[in-house]
Structure formats: structure tokens, C-alpha cells
Design a protein around this motif. Structure first.
Motif, PDB file in Angstrom:
ATOM      1  N   SER A   1       0.833  -1.208   0.000  1.00 33.85           N
ATOM      2  CA  SER A   1       0.000   0.000   0.000  1.00 33.85           C
ATOM      3  C   SER A   1       0.869   1.261   0.000  1.00 33.85           C
ATOM      4  O   SER A   1       0.507   2.258  -0.625  1.00 33.85           O
ATOM      5  N   THR A   2       1.975   1.225   0.712  1.00 31.78           N
ATOM      6  CA  THR A   2       2.855   2.410   0.711  1.00 31.78           C
ATOM      7  C   THR A   2       3.413   2.636  -0.695  1.00 31.78           C
ATOM      8  O   THR A   2       3.478   3.771  -1.181  1.00 31.78           O
ATOM      9  N   ILE A   3       3.817   1.542  -1.348  1.00 34.51           N
ATOM     10  CA  ILE A   3       4.352   1.694  -2.714  1.00 34.51           C
ATOM     11  C   ILE A   3       3.249   2.257  -3.616  1.00 34.51           C
ATOM     12  O   ILE A   3       3.453   3.222  -4.358  1.00 34.51           O
ATOM     13  N   ALA A   4       2.054   1.660  -3.538  1.00 42.59           N
ATOM     14  CA  ALA A   4       0.980   2.084  -4.439  1.00 42.59           C
ATOM     15  C   ALA A   4       0.522   3.521  -4.145  1.00 42.59           C
ATOM     16  O   ALA A   4       0.447   4.353  -5.050  1.00 42.59           O
ATOM     17  N   TYR A   5       0.243   3.821  -2.874  1.00 44.21           N
ATOM     18  CA  TYR A   5      -0.333   5.136  -2.539  1.00 44.21           C
ATOM     19  C   TYR A   5       0.726   6.247  -2.547  1.00 44.21           C
ATOM     20  O   TYR A   5       0.546   7.283  -3.176  1.00 44.21           O
ATOM     21  N   GLN A   6       1.838   6.021  -1.806  1.00 37.57           N
ATOM     22  CA  GLN A   6       2.785   7.122  -1.626  1.00 37.57           C
ATOM     23  C   GLN A   6       3.728   7.288  -2.821  1.00 37.57           C
ATOM     24  O   GLN A   6       4.310   8.341  -3.021  1.00 37.57           O
ATOM     25  N   CYS A   7       3.879   6.200  -3.609  1.00 36.13           N
ATOM     26  CA  CYS A   7       4.848   6.278  -4.692  1.00 36.13           C
ATOM     27  C   CYS A   7       4.183   6.489  -6.051  1.00 36.13           C
ATOM     28  O   CYS A   7       4.748   7.139  -6.920  1.00 36.13           O
ATOM     29  N   PHE A   8       2.987   5.925  -6.229  1.00 37.26           N
ATOM     30  CA  PHE A   8       2.314   6.025  -7.529  1.00 37.26           C
ATOM     31  C   PHE A   8       1.069   6.919  -7.487  1.00 37.26           C
ATOM     32  O   PHE A   8       0.659   7.442  -8.518  1.00 37.26           O
ATOM     33  N   GLY A   9       0.446   7.066  -6.321  1.00 39.58           N
ATOM     34  CA  GLY A   9      -0.831   7.778  -6.244  1.00 39.58           C
ATOM     35  C   GLY A   9      -0.749   9.206  -6.782  1.00 39.58           C
ATOM     36  O   GLY A   9      -1.573   9.633  -7.595  1.00 39.58           O
ATOM     37  N   TYR A  10       0.284   9.914  -6.332  1.00 41.62           N
ATOM     38  CA  TYR A  10       0.405  11.321  -6.757  1.00 41.62           C
ATOM     39  C   TYR A  10       1.121  11.457  -8.105  1.00 41.62           C
ATOM     40  O   TYR A  10       1.478  12.546  -8.499  1.00 41.62           O
ATOM     41  N   GLY A  11       1.374  10.344  -8.787  1.00 44.60           N
ATOM     42  CA  GLY A  11       2.190  10.345 -10.009  1.00 44.60           C
ATOM     43  C   GLY A  11       3.527   9.729  -9.652  1.00 44.60           C
ATOM     44  O   GLY A  11       4.103  10.060  -8.609  1.00 44.60           O
ATOM     45  N   TYR A  12       4.036   8.823 -10.506  1.00 44.79           N
ATOM     46  CA  TYR A  12       5.234   8.045 -10.158  1.00 44.79           C
ATOM     47  C   TYR A  12       6.438   8.941  -9.895  1.00 44.79           C
ATOM     48  O   TYR A  12       6.708   9.875 -10.648  1.00 44.79           O
ATOM     49  N   ASP A  13       7.157   8.612  -8.819  1.00 45.35           N
ATOM     50  CA  ASP A  13       8.340   9.378  -8.465  1.00 45.35           C
ATOM     51  C   ASP A  13       9.456   8.382  -8.138  1.00 45.35           C
ATOM     52  O   ASP A  13       9.429   7.695  -7.121  1.00 45.35           O
ATOM     53  N   GLU A  14      10.459   8.306  -9.043  1.00 45.55           N
ATOM     54  CA  GLU A  14      11.516   7.299  -8.913  1.00 45.55           C
ATOM     55  C   GLU A  14      12.333   7.480  -7.622  1.00 45.55           C
ATOM     56  O   GLU A  14      12.662   6.507  -6.935  1.00 45.55           O
ATOM     57  N   ALA A  15      12.638   8.739  -7.291  1.00 49.96           N
ATOM     58  CA  ALA A  15      13.452   8.998  -6.095  1.00 49.96           C
ATOM     59  C   ALA A  15      12.704   8.560  -4.831  1.00 49.96           C
ATOM     60  O   ALA A  15      13.285   7.959  -3.917  1.00 49.96           O
ATOM     61  N   ILE A  16      11.399   8.846  -4.805  1.00 49.59           N
ATOM     62  CA  ILE A  16      10.604   8.444  -3.639  1.00 49.59           C
ATOM     63  C   ILE A  16      10.554   6.918  -3.549  1.00 49.59           C
ATOM     64  O   ILE A  16      10.650   6.340  -2.456  1.00 49.59           O
ATOM     65  N   GLU A  17      10.451   6.243  -4.694  1.00 48.15           N
ATOM     66  CA  GLU A  17      10.401   4.778  -4.676  1.00 48.15           C
ATOM     67  C   GLU A  17      11.681   4.207  -4.058  1.00 48.15           C
ATOM     68  O   GLU A  17      11.651   3.295  -3.237  1.00 48.15           O
ATOM     69  N   LYS A  18      12.820   4.789  -4.446  1.00 48.79           N
ATOM     70  CA  LYS A  18      14.109   4.326  -3.913  1.00 48.79           C
ATOM     71  C   LYS A  18      14.171   4.581  -2.401  1.00 48.79           C
ATOM     72  O   LYS A  18      14.585   3.721  -1.628  1.00 48.79           O
ATOM     73  N   ASP A  19      13.742   5.762  -1.975  1.00 47.41           N
ATOM     74  CA  ASP A  19      13.758   6.092  -0.540  1.00 47.41           C
ATOM     75  C   ASP A  19      12.851   5.142   0.252  1.00 47.41           C
ATOM     76  O   ASP A  19      13.220   4.661   1.327  1.00 47.41           O
ATOM     77  N   ILE A  20      11.660   4.869  -0.312  1.00 45.41           N
ATOM     78  CA  ILE A  20      10.721   3.974   0.387  1.00 45.41           C
ATOM     79  C   ILE A  20      11.315   2.570   0.489  1.00 45.41           C
ATOM     80  O   ILE A  20      11.218   1.910   1.529  1.00 45.41           O
ATOM     81  N   SER A  21      11.977   2.144  -0.580  1.00 41.79           N
ATOM     82  CA  SER A  21      12.578   0.814  -0.566  1.00 41.79           C
ATOM     83  C   SER A  21      13.698   0.734   0.498  1.00 41.79           C
ATOM     84  O   SER A  21      13.787  -0.239   1.260  1.00 41.79           O
TER      85      SER A  21
END
Ligand code: T5A
Length: 219
Positions: free
Chosen positions: A101-121
Motif C-alpha cells: 500500500s505504501t508503494i501504491a499510494y505514496q509512490c504512484f498515487g500522486y504520479g510516479y516518483d523514482e526517487a521516492i520509490e528508492k527512498d521507500i525501498s
């Protein structure tokens, strides 16, 4: 470590996760299994306090990064206090939402953000040491239908994310489907645009096939 089975439920708003978790719980209990039901954000005492901060209030209550940190802090507490102890006791843990859910909502919900995806990972690795669910069930439904179901419920004041526009929810649906494509051995996608009973039957069928294939029979 991890003698139990950790099964997470994912999907958009009102896709029927809580309803299906209750039915799956009854199904396992009839088989004499020891089951723990839980949810995110929340599930443990501290994480439930963080849930209130996250789900109530206006859309702009938190900036993006603060929001992610709150979700991950809640997840760590939930893992340490509830999920890992239950798995170590050999229980089946059913969680209404988890890290996907964090990947889907926080990373893709507002529009995909590669840097945020890396930070979340990286943050997820920090709080979990790479721990993952054994199985993840995605209840897939058009966002309009799910949000309609969710809003028809009486007295739900945890609607911070439901207030987002339709494109946000469409991004989330696509994110769950693409996560499922990337890890087909972990994910099961179920059509949630059916009756409650039909969904349950499809879910049980796919789940049993997968548990048998993984050598983790639930009977
Ligand atoms: N979030 C969460 C993040 O942004 N990042 C994260 O990392 C995490 C963990 C959680 C919110 O937080 C966000 C996502 C969410 O916005 P929540 O209150 O737990 O908030 O919200 P949801 O998980 O979306 O839960 P809902 O309760 O809204 O939906 P459910 O559980 O999917 O649906 P359910 O079972 O409660 O059903 C909703 C209604 O529909 C009916 C039910 O009776 C109920 O009234 N229903 C059906 N009606 C017709 N046909 C069916 N097949 C039906 N199934 C259920």
C-alpha cells in the motif's frame, strides 16, 4: 523464525478487504487454524495511535515525506509487537494492507516518483530487514465502484485518502496490478466486482492452489 504464514490483503478503497478477511478467518478457523487478524496502518497499540494521525484530517495535513515516515514507523511497531511474535508462534496472520500500500499510494498515487520509490525501498529495508509477506491478495475493482461502496458506509471519519481525485485512485489500481505482475509467485489477483460470496470462493480456490504449490498447506 517465521513458522506461520503471513497473508496480506491489498486493493483500492472499498474493494472489500475487511469483508473478505473476516470470511477467510472463518474458513481457516473451521480447519482448526490459529489466526490473527490485523490491519495497517495500525494493528498494534502504538501503530493505532499513528493511524489516527494519518487517516483523519485534511488532504494536506502532512507533506509527502512526513506521511511516508509515519506509515513506516507504524509498520515497524506493528511488525515488532504483533506480526513477528504471532508468526513465531506458528499462527496465520491476515493483514488488511501492508507495505505494498505504501508503494501504491505514496509512490504512484500522486504520479510516479523514482526517487521516492528508492527512498521507500531503503526505509522498508531499514525497518524490516527485507521481510516480506508469504502471499498478497489484491482485490481488484474499478475505483469508482470501490469508493461508492466505501462512502455508503455510515459513520466512517477516516476518509483522508478517499477525498483524493479519481486519477489518484486509478494510479493506485494500476500500481497494485503492476506489482502483482512483477512478483507473480507472491501475488494473487481476485476480481472484486462480484458478490461477496463469489469473491470468497474465487479467493479460496486460488489461495489453496498457491499454498499447495508452495508446500504450505493450510489444512
Ligand atoms: N494507506 C494505507 C496508505 O496510503 N499507505 C499505506 O502504507 C497504508 C497501509 C487506510 C488508508 O490508508 C491508506 C490507504 C487507505 O486510504 P482504511 O480505512 O483501512 O484506510 O481504508 P481501506 O483499507 O480502503 O478500507 P475500507 O474499509 O474503505 O475498504 P475495504 O476494507 O476494502 O472494504 P470493506 O470490506 O470494508 O467494504 C466496504 C463496504 O462495501 C461492502 C461492505 O459491506 C462495506 O459496506 N462490500 C460490498 N458490497 C457489494 N459487493 C461486495 N462484493 C462487497 N464487499 C464489501
Amino acid at each position: 523464525m517465521n513458522k506461520g504464514i503471513f497473508i496480506t490483503f491489498e486493493g483500492g478503497e472499498g474493494s472489500g478487504k475487511s469483508t473478505q478477511i473476516k470470511l477467510l478467518n472463518e474458513y481457516f478457523e473451521k480447519k482448526g487454524k490459529s489466526v490473527v487478524l490485523t490491519r495497517e496502518p495500525g494493528g498494534s497499540e502504538g501503530a493505532e495511535e499513528i493511524r489516527n494521525l494519518l487517516l483523519k484530517g485534511g488532504i494536506d495535513r502532512w507533506d509527502k515525506k512526513t506521511e511516508i515516515l509515519l506509515f513506516l514507523a507504524a509498520r515497524r511497531d506493528h511488525l515488532v509487537k504483533k506480526v513477528w511474535p504471532a508468526l513465531n508462534e506458528g499462527k496465520i496472520v491476515l493483514s488488511d494492507r501492508f507495505h505494498d500500500s505504501t508503494i501504491a499510494y505514496q509512490c504512484f498515487g500522486y504520479g510516479y516518483d523514482e526517487a521516492i520509490e528508492k527512498d521507500i525501498s531503503d526505509l522498508y529495508q531499514f525497518i524490516s530487514d527485507g521481510f516480506k509477506p508469504d502471499l498478497t491478495i489484491v482485490l481488484d475493482i474499478e475505483p469508482e465502484k470501490g469508493i461508492f461502496r466505501s462512502k455508503s458506509r455510515f459513520g466512517n471519519d477516516e476518509q483522508r485518502f478517499e477525498q483524493m481525485d479519481l486519477s489518484f485512485h486509478q494510479n493506485i489500481r494500476q500500481a497494485f496490478l503492476s506489482l502483482a505482475k512483477k512478483e507473480p509467485q507472491r501475488f494473487i489477483v481476485v476480481n472484486a466486482d462480484q458478490s461477496i460470496e463469489e469473491i470468497h470462493l474465487e479467493l479460496i480456490k486460488k489461495l489453496e492452489e498457491r499454498l499447495n504449490a508452495n508446500g504450505a498447506r493450510a489444512d
